[in-house]
Design an enzyme around this catalytic site. Structure first.
Site, PDB file in Angstrom:
ATOM      1  CG  LEU A 145      -2.091  -0.915   1.301  1.00 51.21           C
ATOM      2  CD1 LEU A 145      -2.811  -0.800   2.644  1.00 51.21           C
ATOM      3  CD2 LEU A 145      -3.065  -0.619   0.165  1.00 51.21           C
ATOM      4  CG  ASP A 146       0.714   4.045  -3.164  1.00 52.45           C
ATOM      5  OD1 ASP A 146       1.535   3.191  -3.532  1.00 52.45           O
ATOM      6  OD2 ASP A 146      -0.127   4.578  -3.920  1.00 52.45           O
ATOM      7  CE1 TYR A 147       5.688   7.219   5.099  1.00 54.88           C
ATOM      8  CE2 TYR A 147       4.902   9.297   4.168  1.00 54.88           C
ATOM      9  CZ  TYR A 147       5.537   8.602   5.183  1.00 54.88           C
ATOM     10  OH  TYR A 147       6.019   9.265   6.268  1.00 54.88           O
TER      11      TYR A 147
END
Ligand code: URA
Length: 245
Positions: free
Chosen positions: A108-110
């Protein structure tokens, strides 16, 4: 007589997660494997893991560690990696109480929150991410503006991105006001930044993104930053979803 089944050494080494059966045969032929203190260098030899003292290069071969799957509610501003060279908080910080080392399944993106599975089961992790198994992943998305009927149809049917047209997706508009729209989007593929890129392509940048479901596993009432070990029935359902049962 032991109740346990004697198996060929190469099978034992591969089941213990040491290496493939073919590589294990090479190790045996090289004289690197011993059983009860005696080097065994022929391929037909059998032994019982857990009963016989099997060693590779003098080190005991143990049964593979227990497999487990953990569901984590990843908060925003955490990196999906076990170590970050930039020193940012990582998802590993959130699963410290789990006794075995688990790895994130995908990413999952930051700046994205929600359900992240972590496991030490390599085959399960591989299949969950492989497009061939088409495991559905559901996201709650807040976008700026409103995609309009045309935009909604394109999100559902397929949008041309720089890496090709997206696969059909399920979409539900939850609500909208004059500034933003809330929707759920279920994808059966997992390209980098896919939700963000799809929404941007219809002129509605993502403002907030949360993954709520992966196959049969739901975020449920897990709190942000918390994790839980999946129950045996959940692991079965997950394995079934990727043809492992
Ligand atoms: N889509 C994105 O854009 N980012 C994620 O982290 C997951 C899906």
């Amino acid at each position: 007589m032991s109740q346990m089944q004697a198996e060929r050494l190469q099978k034992i080494l591969s089941k213990a997660g040491i290496t493939s059966r073919r590589k294990a045969e090479e190790l045996i032929l090289q004289g690197r494997v011993s059983v009860n203190g005696r080097v065994v260098s022929e391929l037909g030899a059998k032994a019982v893991l857990g009963k016989d003292d099997i060693c590779l290069d003098g080190k005991a071969v143990k049964p593979a560690t227990e497999k487990l799957v953990v569901a984590l509610f990843k908060p925003k501003n955490y990196v999906t990696t076990l170590q970050d060279p930039q020193g940012r908080p990582t998802v590993a910080d959130l699963v410290k109480s789990i006794s075995l080392r688990v790895y994130p399944v995908g990413r999952l993106d930051y700046d994205v929150e929600g359900l992240l599975l972590m496991t030490n089961d390599g085959e399960l992790a591989h299949r969950l991410q492989h497009p061939r198994y088409k495991v559905p992943k559901t996201y709650m998305v807040k976008v700026r503006g409103h995609p309009g009927e045309d935009g909604l149809t394109r999100l559902q049917q397929g949008i041309r991105l720089e890496d090709g047209v997206t696969a059909p997706a399920e979409l539900r508009v939850l609500e909208h006001d004059n500034k933003a729209t809330w929707l759920t989007l279920t994808l059966r593929e997992g390209r980098n930044h896919q939700v963000k890129r799809m929404c941007a392509a219809v002129g509605c940048p993502v403002l907030k993104l949360r993954r709520t479901q992966i196959g049969p596993i739901d975020l449920g009432n897990l709190q942000s930053g918390k994790s839980r070990r999946l129950k045996a029935s959940e692991v079965r359902a997950l394995r079934q979803a990727v043809g492992l049962m």
